[in-house]
Motif scaffolding. Structure first.
Motif, mmCIF file in Angstrom:
data_model
loop_
_atom_site.group_PDB
_atom_site.id
_atom_site.type_symbol
_atom_site.label_atom_id
_atom_site.label_comp_id
_atom_site.label_asym_id
_atom_site.label_seq_id
_atom_site.Cartn_x
_atom_site.Cartn_y
_atom_site.Cartn_z
ATOM 1 N N ALA A 1 9.275 -5.133 125.779
ATOM 2 C CA ALA A 1 9.814 -5.217 127.143
ATOM 3 C C ALA A 1 10.676 -4.007 127.446
ATOM 4 C CB ALA A 1 10.625 -6.504 127.301
ATOM 5 N N ALA A 2 11.434 -3.539 126.451
ATOM 6 C CA ALA A 2 12.263 -2.353 126.646
ATOM 7 C C ALA A 2 11.400 -1.125 126.868
ATOM 8 C CB ALA A 2 13.175 -2.155 125.435
ATOM 9 N N HIS A 3 10.312 -1.017 126.144
ATOM 10 C CA HIS A 3 9.375 0.103 126.325
ATOM 11 C C HIS A 3 8.796 0.094 127.738
ATOM 12 C CE1 HIS A 3 6.346 3.079 125.526
ATOM 13 N NE2 HIS A 3 5.350 2.206 125.655
ATOM 14 N N SER B 1 14.824 -12.092 132.413
ATOM 15 C CA SER B 1 14.227 -10.795 132.744
ATOM 16 C C SER B 1 15.106 -9.643 132.280
ATOM 17 C CB SER B 1 14.017 -10.686 134.261
ATOM 18 O OG SER B 1 13.163 -11.706 134.733
ATOM 19 N N LEU B 2 14.495 -8.680 131.596
ATOM 20 C CA LEU B 2 15.192 -7.480 131.173
ATOM 21 C C LEU B 2 15.273 -6.526 132.362
ATOM 22 C CD1 LEU B 2 16.430 -5.928 128.733
ATOM 23 C CD2 LEU B 2 14.167 -4.893 128.409
ATOM 24 N N ILE B 3 16.498 -6.220 132.818
ATOM 25 C CA ILE B 3 16.683 -5.393 134.009
ATOM 26 C C ILE B 3 17.387 -4.066 133.706
ATOM 27 C CG2 ILE B 3 16.751 -7.387 135.557
ATOM 28 C CD1 ILE B 3 19.853 -6.978 135.608
ATOM 29 N N GLY B 4 17.784 -3.885 132.453
ATOM 30 C CA GLY B 4 18.441 -2.637 132.089
ATOM 31 C C GLY B 4 18.573 -2.525 130.593
ATOM 32 N N PRO C 1 18.754 5.906 125.873
ATOM 33 C CA PRO C 1 18.780 6.017 127.339
ATOM 34 C C PRO C 1 19.858 5.112 127.935
ATOM 35 C CG PRO C 1 17.066 4.487 126.664
ATOM 36 C CD PRO C 1 17.662 5.041 125.394
ATOM 37 N N PHE C 2 20.055 5.266 129.254
ATOM 38 C CA PHE C 2 20.902 4.328 130.017
ATOM 39 C C PHE C 2 20.196 4.124 131.349
ATOM 40 C CE2 PHE C 2 24.154 2.717 132.761
ATOM 41 C CZ PHE C 2 24.977 1.963 131.932
ATOM 42 N N TYR C 3 19.747 2.884 131.573
ATOM 43 C CA TYR C 3 18.933 2.628 132.770
ATOM 44 C C TYR C 3 19.146 1.200 133.258
ATOM 45 C CZ TYR C 3 14.866 1.735 135.707
ATOM 46 O OH TYR C 3 14.050 1.371 136.754
ATOM 47 N N VAL C 4 19.280 1.063 134.590
ATOM 48 C CA VAL C 4 19.335 -0.239 135.250
ATOM 49 C C VAL C 4 18.342 -0.212 136.405
ATOM 50 C CG1 VAL C 4 20.756 -1.848 136.568
ATOM 51 C CG2 VAL C 4 21.751 -0.623 134.626
ATOM 52 N N ALA C 5 17.559 -1.254 136.540
ATOM 53 C CA ALA C 5 16.542 -1.320 137.590
ATOM 54 C C ALA C 5 17.178 -1.151 138.967
ATOM 55 C CB ALA C 5 15.793 -2.648 137.513
ATOM 56 N N PRO C 6 16.519 -0.434 139.879
ATOM 57 C CA PRO C 6 17.109 -0.102 141.191
ATOM 58 C C PRO C 6 17.562 -1.303 141.998
ATOM 59 C CG PRO C 6 15.118 1.184 140.823
ATOM 60 C CD PRO C 6 15.196 0.188 139.709
#
Length: 337
Positions: free
Chosen positions: A14-16, A62-65, A85-90
């Protein structure tokens, strides 16, 4: 409910998928190209997850970031770690979710013995730069031609966070006084104002982009028309709050608190209480008998104000509209006389 926790090795697929989604939407925010990420697969993510260094942000199931910590193995630099990385869904931008993820990353790093947390960010990514600054990161260098972007070479900022910051020079002064900000302090106030709006965009009645566009003269005028107090560390505001009297003769006994904020690295040291005490003492000298303030529904600051003697007296439905997201405001008051 949104929570942050270490990802399990069974969740790296899911992270990928989330990383591929992030690269497709914000390619400038990742070092990996789409082809490189596809080729790399889940191996790197699985290694991070196995050491507890890959943090997931979940909205329900749900994985959102996600965010990763990369720690060196050499003994002399083992105290350092780099975020990536560092990421959060828009669709979760502006909700405070990114702040929750960053706080989890910082606590994870502390738990691993990290004392210096580092990251690189494209200097033109103003929102990301402000976000990192709001969490205590400071710029210590520029790396020209750090990344080859779609339109040419890009310059990165190298930012660091000392996980054991020393605030030895911070005021309140020896006599306990918290200084009032004057128009000449406009740059220091602008800095903390931009930070508060970047860290908590949905709890204030102003927008980051509006304040970022303000000219020096506008900020000087703001500090002239309102009365702001701040605990300082040199020329840097660590904690701030301002107030103004309500307009008109029949309301002039009422004061309103705005722009209250303490930087993350300065929290827990009593600065917020000191700043609010200075605001209230100043208001009393101007004949104010009742202080009022608004708190966004769900903002943890409500508890801090209650601890200072403020009482919730009402609610304003749909008081703020942040990019179409409506939120209520809670009204608090405190009698000064």
């Amino acid at each position: 409910m949104i929570v942050a926790r270490p990802l399990r090795t069974t969740e790296v697929e899911a992270a990928h998928a989330l990383r591929l989604k992030g690269i497709s939407e914000f390619p400038f925010a990742f070092l990996l190209t789409m082809d490189e990420a596809r080729h790399a697969g889940v191996d790197q993510l699985r290694r991070q997850a196995a050491t507890g260094s890959l943090i997931g942000l979940f909205d329900g199931e749900s994985l959102i970031g996600m965010a990763g910590l990369n720690s060196p193995t050499l003994d002399r630099i083992r105290h350092r770690a780099e975020i990536g990385p560092f990421y959060v869904a828009p669709d979760h931008h502006g909700t405070g979710a990114a702040g929750l993820l960053m706080r989890s990353v910082v606590e994870t790093a502390r738990g691993q013995g990290t004392s210096l947390l580092e990251l690189n960010v494209w200097e033109d990514n103003a929102r990301a730069v402000q976000f990192y600054r709001s969490h205590g990161f400071r710029t210590v260098g520029r790396i020209p031609a750090a990344v080859r972007g779609e339109s040419g070479w890009e310059t990165d900022l190298h930012m660091v966070l000392d996980l054991a910051p020393k605030l030895q020079n911070a005021r309140p002064q020896a006599d306990g006084a918290v200084p009032k900000l004057e128009p000449g302090d406009w740059a220091a106030f602008r800095d903390i104002r931009l930070e508060m709006l970047a860290e908590s965009p949905t709890v204030f009645g102003s927008r980051l982009e509006d304040w970022a566009a303000k000219a020096e003269a506008q900020i000087r005028r703001w500090l002239t028309e309102l009365r702001a107090f701040a605990v300082m560390d040199g020329a840097r505001c660590l904690s701030v709050a301002a107030w103004h009297a309500q307009p008109g003769v029949v309301q002039q006994h009422r004061g309103h608190v705005i722009s209250a904020y303490t930087r993350p690295e300065a929290r827990g040291a009593g600065m917020f209480r000191a700043v609010m005490a200075a605001v209230e003492a100043d208001a009393r000298t101007h004949g104010i008998r009742q202080m009022e303030l608004d708190v966004a529904d769900g903002n943890d600051a409500a508890g801090a104000y209650a601890a200072l003697g403020y009482s919730e007296v009402g609610r304003v439905p749909d008081a703020m509209n942040h990019d179409g997201k409506m939120s209520d405001s809670l009204i608090f008051i405190k009698r000064l006389a």
